[in-house]
Write an enzyme that holds these catalytic residues in place. Sequence first.
Site, PDB file in Angstrom:
ATOM      1  N   LYS A   1      32.864  30.258  37.942  1.00 25.81           N
ATOM      2  CA  LYS A   1      32.766  30.751  39.411  1.00 25.81           C
ATOM      3  C   LYS A   1      32.975  32.268  39.518  1.00 25.81           C
ATOM      4  O   LYS A   1      34.322  32.581  39.172  1.00 25.81           O
ATOM      5  CB  LYS A   1      33.107  29.929  40.319  1.00 25.81           C
ATOM      6  CG  LYS A   1      32.916  30.459  41.841  1.00 25.81           C
ATOM      7  CD  LYS A   1      33.439  29.434  43.007  1.00 25.81           C
ATOM      8  CE  LYS A   1      34.857  29.944  43.305  1.00 25.81           C
ATOM      9  NZ  LYS A   1      34.913  31.227  44.096  1.00 25.81           N
TER      10      LYS A   1
ATOM     11  N   GLU B   1      51.925  44.097  44.447  1.00 25.44           N
ATOM     12  CA  GLU B   1      50.785  44.592  43.644  1.00 25.44           C
ATOM     13  C   GLU B   1      49.974  45.223  44.698  1.00 25.44           C
ATOM     14  O   GLU B   1      49.473  44.678  45.465  1.00 25.44           O
ATOM     15  CB  GLU B   1      50.178  43.653  42.855  1.00 25.44           C
ATOM     16  CG  GLU B   1      48.713  44.058  42.256  1.00 25.44           C
ATOM     17  CD  GLU B   1      48.296  43.036  41.354  1.00 25.44           C
ATOM     18  OE1 GLU B   1      47.994  43.295  40.049  1.00 25.44           O
ATOM     19  OE2 GLU B   1      48.185  41.996  41.850  1.00 25.44           O
TER      20      GLU B   1
ATOM     21  N   GLU C   1      45.856  34.187  34.442  1.00 26.78           N
ATOM     22  CA  GLU C   1      46.188  35.801  34.356  1.00 26.78           C
ATOM     23  C   GLU C   1      46.248  36.357  35.772  1.00 26.78           C
ATOM     24  O   GLU C   1      45.123  36.134  36.545  1.00 26.78           O
ATOM     25  CB  GLU C   1      45.081  36.435  33.417  1.00 26.78           C
ATOM     26  CG  GLU C   1      45.669  37.820  33.100  1.00 26.78           C
ATOM     27  CD  GLU C   1      45.118  38.858  33.858  1.00 26.78           C
ATOM     28  OE1 GLU C   1      45.866  39.440  34.784  1.00 26.78           O
ATOM     29  OE2 GLU C   1      43.874  39.416  34.091  1.00 26.78           O
TER      30      GLU C   1
ATOM     31  N   CYS D   1      45.051  44.852  36.970  1.00 22.81           N
ATOM     32  CA  CYS D   1      46.409  44.043  36.935  1.00 22.81           C
ATOM     33  C   CYS D   1      47.360  44.785  36.084  1.00 22.81           C
ATOM     34  O   CYS D   1      48.690  44.645  36.305  1.00 22.81           O
ATOM     35  CB  CYS D   1      45.813  42.685  36.779  1.00 22.81           C
ATOM     36  SG  CYS D   1      45.209  42.282  35.443  1.00 22.81           S
TER      37      CYS D   1
END
Length: 503
Positions: A199, A405, A275, A309
Amino acid sequence: MSPQDNVSTAVADKQADNATAAGVTKRLLIDGQLLTTERTFASLNPATGELFGHAPEAGVEEAEAAIVAARRAFDTTTWATDVEFRVKCLDQLHQALLDNLEDLRELMMAEVGATRVLTHGNQLEAPIAIVKYYADLLRTYAFSEELGEAEVRGQKHRRWLEKEAAGVVSAITAYNYPVQLALAKLSPALAAGCTVVLKGAPDTPLITLALGELIAEHTDIPAGVVNILSSSEIAPGQVMTTHPDVDVVTFTGSTPVGAQIMAAAAPTMKRVFTELGGKSALIVLDDADLDMTAQFAAFSICSHAGQGCALTTRLLVPRDKHDEIVARVAGFMSHVPFGDPTNPKMYMGPLISEKQRDKVDGLVQRAVENGATLVTGGERVDPGFFYQPTLLSNVDPDSEIAQEEAFGPILAVIPHDGDEHAVQIANNSKYGLSGGVLTADEERGIAIGRRIRTGTFSVNGGNYFTPDVPFGGYKQSGIGREMGVYGLEEFLEVKAFAVAVKE
């Protein structure tokens, strides 16, 4: 012409083309069939903010059908055991990607906002090499290992190991590098003999569905082995992470969502590898070349508008060189060309959505309120979802902007008082994905890297991001690795055999 002017003029010229392209659609791939649904959801061009196309809205029914198909394909076909056939199919997929490279490039620039230059690297062409890597690895990989004989209570026993496909895989990807993330999951899973339900992210559904169309139309991969869904809703993902017929879940995205997925998969004891987020530090030592440092730091954080990331979003600099380095970085940042992703002169494109731009801007504003200095940037640029390359100096290492982040072109400069202090600051994070060091002394840099708790580390700009190198992190940056031999073995189970030796 300033970078801001480039945005206003070059992107405006694309408005008519964007209107024409608003009808772009793709189809789901379920059990070998390319399907549409009655409901669709919009995909926007982030460089204009305008409608680009529509994707099928898969629901619970489609997710369950895909899992049933994947289970049947795994249990009733020879896919899991026929290595030679898997090599052939991966070779076909690799060739199909190459043959359709330019169409994929155009789609990626329009939907993802990736600049043309990035599509020649990690956004498109580099990920295609992952498919070839795993096809080639299969040609030599040993799925069995002899352990020799052992004597137990006077009887000799021959022992060996066999590595078997783990089963049905649910793969859920993020929006920032959709082809990279999809192929880094699909390729090793297929090489291992697994079947997959993939997906894509709701912000970038069309490029992911395009992979399914290539698989269906240009490869001999059997029906049900690969199933690809798109949805803007939560329910299909919930099915994919809880269904009893799913054996493995692999997810790339935020750490909070990763934690939710691990909890959802726990009752059925699925293997989960993830991840997740990062807040990586680039450590500048006192002997580093300052011009190289400034250029590297400025252009790195602007890669894909900071939506990576593993990007080094914290710049740790010697305190007595803080102001000089900040001035040099600001100079390079002011010359980063950003605008229309299709323009080959543009280095940085837009953020993916207005929601993401709001998040990025909020982090910048709060950082300034909390004492950081806004050196350059910090403003929205229209049309589209552009945000100026932004430099913050004198950042507190414990502040929000140094810990959370951002996924935007924001570089936080933090002073340090020597190697020991720099290591402490770098490790002062819940994340542990990547990092780097710049120094004139390579051995000193390697020694620093060995003390940083991250899954990858770069010394003087060294590039670890290739198909044969495992990628992943420590701490809340995830569990497991993608790419390389380790990436293949995430999708394998190990079975131990023993046979009593007849005398």
